[in-house]
Structure formats: structure tokens, C-alpha cells
Scaffold this motif. Sequence first.
Motif, PDB file in Angstrom:
ATOM      1  N   PHE A   6       0.810  -1.223   0.000  1.00 55.81           N
ATOM      2  CA  PHE A   6       0.000   0.000   0.000  1.00 55.81           C
ATOM      3  C   PHE A   6       0.843   1.272   0.000  1.00 55.81           C
ATOM      4  O   PHE A   6       1.844   1.369   0.705  1.00 55.81           O
ATOM      5  CB  PHE A   6      -0.863   0.080   1.265  1.00 55.81           C
ATOM      6  N   ASP A   7       0.342   2.265  -0.723  1.00 56.13           N
ATOM      7  CA  ASP A   7       0.771   3.640  -0.518  1.00 56.13           C
ATOM      8  C   ASP A   7      -0.046   4.132   0.692  1.00 56.13           C
ATOM      9  O   ASP A   7      -1.044   3.495   1.068  1.00 56.13           O
ATOM     10  CB  ASP A   7       0.450   4.460  -1.772  1.00 56.13           C
ATOM     11  N   LEU A   8       0.359   5.220   1.307  1.00 53.91           N
ATOM     12  CA  LEU A   8      -0.374   5.720   2.482  1.00 53.91           C
ATOM     13  C   LEU A   8      -1.273   6.916   2.139  1.00 53.91           C
ATOM     14  O   LEU A   8      -2.498   6.824   2.178  1.00 53.91           O
ATOM     15  CB  LEU A   8       0.612   6.117   3.579  1.00 53.91           C
ATOM     16  N   ASP A   9      -0.603   8.034   1.785  1.00 58.29           N
ATOM     17  CA  ASP A   9      -1.326   9.294   1.574  1.00 58.29           C
ATOM     18  C   ASP A   9      -2.260   9.183   0.366  1.00 58.29           C
ATOM     19  O   ASP A   9      -1.790   9.002  -0.757  1.00 58.29           O
ATOM     20  CB  ASP A   9      -0.326  10.434   1.331  1.00 58.29           C
ATOM     21  N   GLY A  10      -3.551   9.268   0.600  1.00 58.70           N
ATOM     22  CA  GLY A  10      -4.507   9.191  -0.501  1.00 58.70           C
ATOM     23  C   GLY A  10      -5.033   7.787  -0.746  1.00 58.70           C
ATOM     24  O   GLY A  10      -5.922   7.591  -1.570  1.00 58.70           O
ATOM     25  N   VAL A  11      -4.471   6.796  -0.055  1.00 60.12           N
ATOM     26  CA  VAL A  11      -4.953   5.414  -0.214  1.00 60.12           C
ATOM     27  C   VAL A  11      -5.518   4.890   1.112  1.00 60.12           C
ATOM     28  O   VAL A  11      -6.623   4.369   1.165  1.00 60.12           O
ATOM     29  CB  VAL A  11      -3.830   4.472  -0.721  1.00 60.12           C
ATOM     30  N   ILE A 166      -1.049  -0.672  -4.459  1.00 62.43           N
ATOM     31  CA  ILE A 166      -2.202   0.245  -4.526  1.00 62.43           C
ATOM     32  C   ILE A 166      -1.730   1.683  -4.326  1.00 62.43           C
ATOM     33  O   ILE A 166      -1.054   1.993  -3.343  1.00 62.43           O
ATOM     34  CB  ILE A 166      -3.284  -0.098  -3.478  1.00 62.43           C
ATOM     35  N   GLU A 167      -2.112   2.546  -5.249  1.00 59.33           N
ATOM     36  CA  GLU A 167      -1.611   3.926  -5.304  1.00 59.33           C
ATOM     37  C   GLU A 167      -2.686   4.917  -5.717  1.00 59.33           C
ATOM     38  O   GLU A 167      -3.662   4.535  -6.353  1.00 59.33           O
ATOM     39  CB  GLU A 167      -0.504   3.993  -6.376  1.00 59.33           C
ATOM     40  N   ASP A 168      -2.470   6.189  -5.397  1.00 59.41           N
ATOM     41  CA  ASP A 168      -3.401   7.230  -5.841  1.00 59.41           C
ATOM     42  C   ASP A 168      -2.722   8.253  -6.750  1.00 59.41           C
ATOM     43  O   ASP A 168      -3.317   9.271  -7.069  1.00 59.41           O
ATOM     44  CB  ASP A 168      -3.994   7.974  -4.632  1.00 59.41           C
ATOM     45  N   ALA A 169      -1.465   8.000  -7.135  1.00 62.20           N
ATOM     46  CA  ALA A 169      -0.743   9.011  -7.902  1.00 62.20           C
ATOM     47  C   ALA A 169       0.006   8.387  -9.071  1.00 62.20           C
ATOM     48  O   ALA A 169       0.381   7.210  -9.038  1.00 62.20           O
ATOM     49  CB  ALA A 169       0.253   9.732  -6.994  1.00 62.20           C
TER      50      ALA A 169
HETATM   51 MG    MG Z   1      -0.342   8.777  -2.344  1.00 63.04          MG
END
Ligand code: MG
Length: 219
Positions: A6-11, A166-169
Motif C-alpha cells: 500500500f501507498d499511504l497518503d490518498g490510499v 495500490i496507489e493514488d498518484a
Molecule cells: Mg499517495
Amino acid sequence: MKAVIFDLDGVITDTAEYHYLAWKSLADELDLPFDKEFNEKLKGVSRMESLELILSLGDAAYSDEEKNALAEKKNDLYKEMIQKVTPADLLPGIEALLKELQEAGIGIALASASKNAPFILDRLGVTHYFNHVVDVNLIKQGKPDPEIFLTGAAKLGVLPEDCVGIEDAEAGIESILSAGMYAVGVGNPAQMQKADLIVSSTAELSLSLLKENFKQKTK
Ligand code: MG
Ligand code: G6P
């Protein structure tokens, strides 16, 4: 599928918004035209690299000492904001997913570029789900380089091709793909064009969704 990284910020939580607000406050002070659109470029990018990108919006030159002071100022403001983080700030579906993965014996790691990540995981009350949290202080190449995701896989003792990231960017999706993992993007499809699977919200994530799509791809 043997592990999910996992990514943290935004996920896991919406600290991406706090990063934005803290940078915005610094940019305003420096009279730089920083906005949400430009902020997309900073997601997944280290503190110092983010600062360099923001400073490139103007033409003033700064010494290393000045840059360190500016980065510290942003981080102080950011740290103030994250003191208020509680388990209620977990994004929808994340704790359920972590639980499902843990029960299924699937490895769980964190690959965040943030030096504040361990503190935030603690505040969210989810540290115990993670088999490994990559120490970003030991990572030489930031996202989009695959190093952070590859390190996560190595620490879990699994092969990259058996991992989902898993990412948001955009930088994060590239990092996952160049690590040879299955990339899941959360959020705006425009920023996640290369992802193997895109969901608009973390609420859609589940063990079965990940397993099904992972199987399809590797068939
Ligand atoms: Mg992020
Ligand atoms: C994450 C965030 C970035 C942030 C970076 C460093 O990757 O997406 O916006 O700049 O972490 O965070 P830090 O907490 O170490 O300044």
C-alpha cells in the motif's frame, strides 16, 4: 497474489489533502502560484523534491540552508495537522480490506515516501496489520523508481510478480508497474491511465476484487 503493498497518503487516509494545505500555505507566503492541479505532480514525491518543484514556479534562487528551512517549515505545519488524525480518518473499506488480507495470510506492506508514515499508521490504529513498513530513510530512488515497492516485496519474502500495489498518484503507479507488480489506482482515472485496475473509491476495494482481477491479468 501473495502480498499487497500500500501507498499511504490518498490510499489509506486522506493526508494528501493535508500535504496540499501545508504546501499551499508555504507557497502563498513565497507568492508562488501553486494550485491543486500542480499539486498532483507532488503526490508520492519526497519532501525535498516537492519543494524543488514548488520553487521552480518562481525564479528566486535559494541556498541549501534556506531550502532545508522551508522544507522544515512545511513539515512543522503538516505535523501539526496530523496530530488530529484518528481511526475515523481511515478511508472507507481500508480496515475491512486489511482484515481480509490478514485473515487470508496475504502479506501486507507499506511503501510510502513519507517520513511521517509510521506516526500516521499509529494514529490510525492500523500498524498491527502491517508485516512490514518500508523505511523510506533507506530508499535511494523515490517514486516513480520501483525501489520502494521492490524493497517491500523483498522484506515480505515474495516475488514482485506475486504482488499487488495500490496507489493514488501517477508516480506511484509507475513505480508499481516498473517493479513488475499488478497496479491498482484509486481515484481520478486521468492520473492513473497506466494502472491495471482503477477504482474511484477505496470503498470498492476487497480481497475478492483484487484476487479476481489479478488472476485475469496473470492468466
Ligand atoms: Mg499517495
Ligand atoms: C508521500 C506524499 C507526498 C509527500 C511525501 C513525503 O509520498 O504523497 O505528498 O511529499 O510522502 O512526505 P513527508 O511526510 O516525508 O514530508
